[in-house]
Design a protein around this motif. Structure first.
Motif, PDB file in Angstrom:
ATOM      1  N   VAL A   1       0.852  -1.428   0.067  1.00 48.80           N
ATOM      2  CA  VAL A   1       0.015  -0.005   0.045  1.00 48.80           C
ATOM      3  C   VAL A   1       1.103   1.199  -0.002  1.00 48.80           C
ATOM      4  CG1 VAL A   1      -1.767   1.245   1.314  1.00 48.80           C
ATOM      5  CG2 VAL A   1      -1.937  -1.058   1.144  1.00 48.80           C
ATOM      6  N   GLU A   2       1.929   1.121   0.661  1.00 51.58           N
ATOM      7  CA  GLU A   2       2.618   2.454   0.818  1.00 51.58           C
ATOM      8  C   GLU A   2       3.326   2.641  -0.498  1.00 51.58           C
ATOM      9  OE1 GLU A   2       5.629   1.609   3.930  1.00 51.58           O
ATOM     10  OE2 GLU A   2       4.165   1.982   5.328  1.00 51.58           O
ATOM     11  N   ASN A   3       3.881   1.579  -1.337  1.00 55.44           N
ATOM     12  CA  ASN A   3       4.471   1.563  -2.719  1.00 55.44           C
ATOM     13  C   ASN A   3       3.301   2.124  -3.528  1.00 55.44           C
ATOM     14  OD1 ASN A   3       6.857   0.737  -1.863  1.00 55.44           O
ATOM     15  ND2 ASN A   3       6.230  -1.413  -2.450  1.00 55.44           N
ATOM     16  N   ALA A   4       2.193   1.706  -3.602  1.00 57.89           N
ATOM     17  CA  ALA A   4       1.184   2.345  -4.328  1.00 57.89           C
ATOM     18  C   ALA A   4       0.948   3.949  -4.162  1.00 57.89           C
ATOM     19  CB  ALA A   4      -0.146   1.656  -4.106  1.00 57.89           C
ATOM     20  N   LEU A  15      -8.202   1.425  -0.504  1.00 53.79           N
ATOM     21  CA  LEU A  15      -7.213   0.451   0.413  1.00 53.79           C
ATOM     22  C   LEU A  15      -8.154  -0.876   0.276  1.00 53.79           C
ATOM     23  CD1 LEU A  15      -7.106   2.296   4.088  1.00 53.79           C
ATOM     24  CD2 LEU A  15      -5.478   2.286   2.016  1.00 53.79           C
ATOM     25  N   PRO A  16      -7.114  -1.881   0.212  1.00 49.73           N
ATOM     26  CA  PRO A  16      -7.544  -3.110   0.013  1.00 49.73           C
ATOM     27  C   PRO A  16      -8.395  -3.687   1.199  1.00 49.73           C
ATOM     28  CG  PRO A  16      -5.404  -3.296   0.713  1.00 49.73           C
ATOM     29  CD  PRO A  16      -5.735  -1.743   0.587  1.00 49.73           C
ATOM     30  N   LYS A  17      -8.460  -3.142   2.289  1.00 53.04           N
ATOM     31  CA  LYS A  17      -9.162  -3.640   3.545  1.00 53.04           C
ATOM     32  C   LYS A  17      -9.456  -2.347   4.447  1.00 53.04           C
ATOM     33  CE  LYS A  17      -5.741  -5.839   6.256  1.00 53.04           C
ATOM     34  NZ  LYS A  17      -5.168  -7.187   6.868  1.00 53.04           N
ATOM     35  N   LEU A  18     -10.493  -2.642   5.485  1.00 55.63           N
ATOM     36  CA  LEU A  18     -10.611  -1.318   6.436  1.00 55.63           C
ATOM     37  C   LEU A  18      -9.586  -1.586   7.323  1.00 55.63           C
ATOM     38  CD1 LEU A  18     -12.708   0.827   6.936  1.00 55.63           C
ATOM     39  CD2 LEU A  18     -14.052  -1.120   7.986  1.00 55.63           C
ATOM     40  N   ASP A  19      -8.637  -0.735   7.500  1.00 52.06           N
ATOM     41  CA  ASP A  19      -7.634  -0.892   8.287  1.00 52.06           C
ATOM     42  C   ASP A  19      -7.042   0.209   8.843  1.00 52.06           C
ATOM     43  OD1 ASP A  19      -5.024  -1.587   9.312  1.00 52.06           O
ATOM     44  OD2 ASP A  19      -4.942  -3.482   8.903  1.00 52.06           O
ATOM     45  N   TRP A  68      -9.652   6.451   0.264  1.00 56.12           N
ATOM     46  CA  TRP A  68     -10.789   5.734   0.613  1.00 56.12           C
ATOM     47  C   TRP A  68     -10.881   4.287   1.065  1.00 56.12           C
ATOM     48  CZ3 TRP A  68     -15.719   7.428  -2.310  1.00 56.12           C
ATOM     49  CH2 TRP A  68     -15.859   8.832  -2.625  1.00 56.12           C
ATOM     50  N   VAL A  69     -11.761   4.338   2.315  1.00 58.63           N
ATOM     51  CA  VAL A  69     -11.726   3.009   2.872  1.00 58.63           C
ATOM     52  C   VAL A  69     -12.655   2.089   2.247  1.00 58.63           C
ATOM     53  CG1 VAL A  69     -10.527   3.698   4.913  1.00 58.63           C
ATOM     54  CG2 VAL A  69     -13.036   3.940   4.758  1.00 58.63           C
ATOM     55  N   PRO A  70     -12.695   0.708   2.288  1.00 57.80           N
ATOM     56  CA  PRO A  70     -13.519  -0.211   1.396  1.00 57.80           C
ATOM     57  C   PRO A  70     -14.567  -0.401   2.731  1.00 57.80           C
ATOM     58  CG  PRO A  70     -11.626  -1.461   1.761  1.00 57.80           C
ATOM     59  CD  PRO A  70     -11.284   0.040   2.258  1.00 57.80           C
TER      60      PRO A  70
END
Length: 158
Positions: free
Chosen positions: A1-4, A24-28, A45-47
């Protein structure tokens, strides 16, 4: 995620604002913080699912939420073999959209966060796009009625 996040920030720095947000890939919360540290000016945005709408206050760094709206995995999502069934499916989808409107408005108005439906809501009448390209396609007669919808006032109103 940091790289993205780093890629998005660098790309926007070089080309102007092209990448407007990351989902984000997950709500975290830790992922959200990591992205905000790497790209503080990027919208994140959070999923979420409908049950997560009340949790948005715990993600103040998020600029929006991407809602998975999974009501299309119901009986109304099966292939229909006649025009009446097509219309009943559309009526079902319209009804579900209206029923679920209140939580979206609540999040936007009272939690000050934009929420968009990003996955799960499919207005496709059936899976005709898979015809001829997928072994999972089954022909129930659902793809032979496209001409009925092109000039239909009922479909234009819905």
């Amino acid at each position: 995620v940091e790289n993205a996040a780093r890629f998005a920030q660098d790309y926007n720095d070089d080309h102007g604002t092209i990448i407007t947000a990351l989902v984000l890939p997950k709500l975290d919360a830790a992922l959200l913080e990591a992205v905000n540290n790497k790209a503080p000016h990027l919208n994140v945005w959070v999923p979420i699912k409908r049950g997560d709408l009340t949790k948005l206050e715990h993600f103040p760094l998020a600029t929006g939420a991407a809602l998975n709206f999974p009501h299309t995995v119901t009986v109304a999502d099966v292939a229909s073999s006649n025009s009446q069934d097509d219309r009943m499916k559309m009526y079902y989808h319209e009804t579900m959209a209206c029923i679920s409107r209140a939580p979206l408005e609540y999040s936007s108005c009272f939690q000050d966060m934009s929420v968009s439906v990003t996955t799960g809501f499919d207005l496709a009448v059936d899976n005709c796009h898979l015809q001829g390209i997928s072994d999972t396609f089954h022909d129930y007669g659902q793809c032979d009625r496209f001409d009925e919808t092109v000039d239909s006032n009922w479909w234009k109103d819905h």
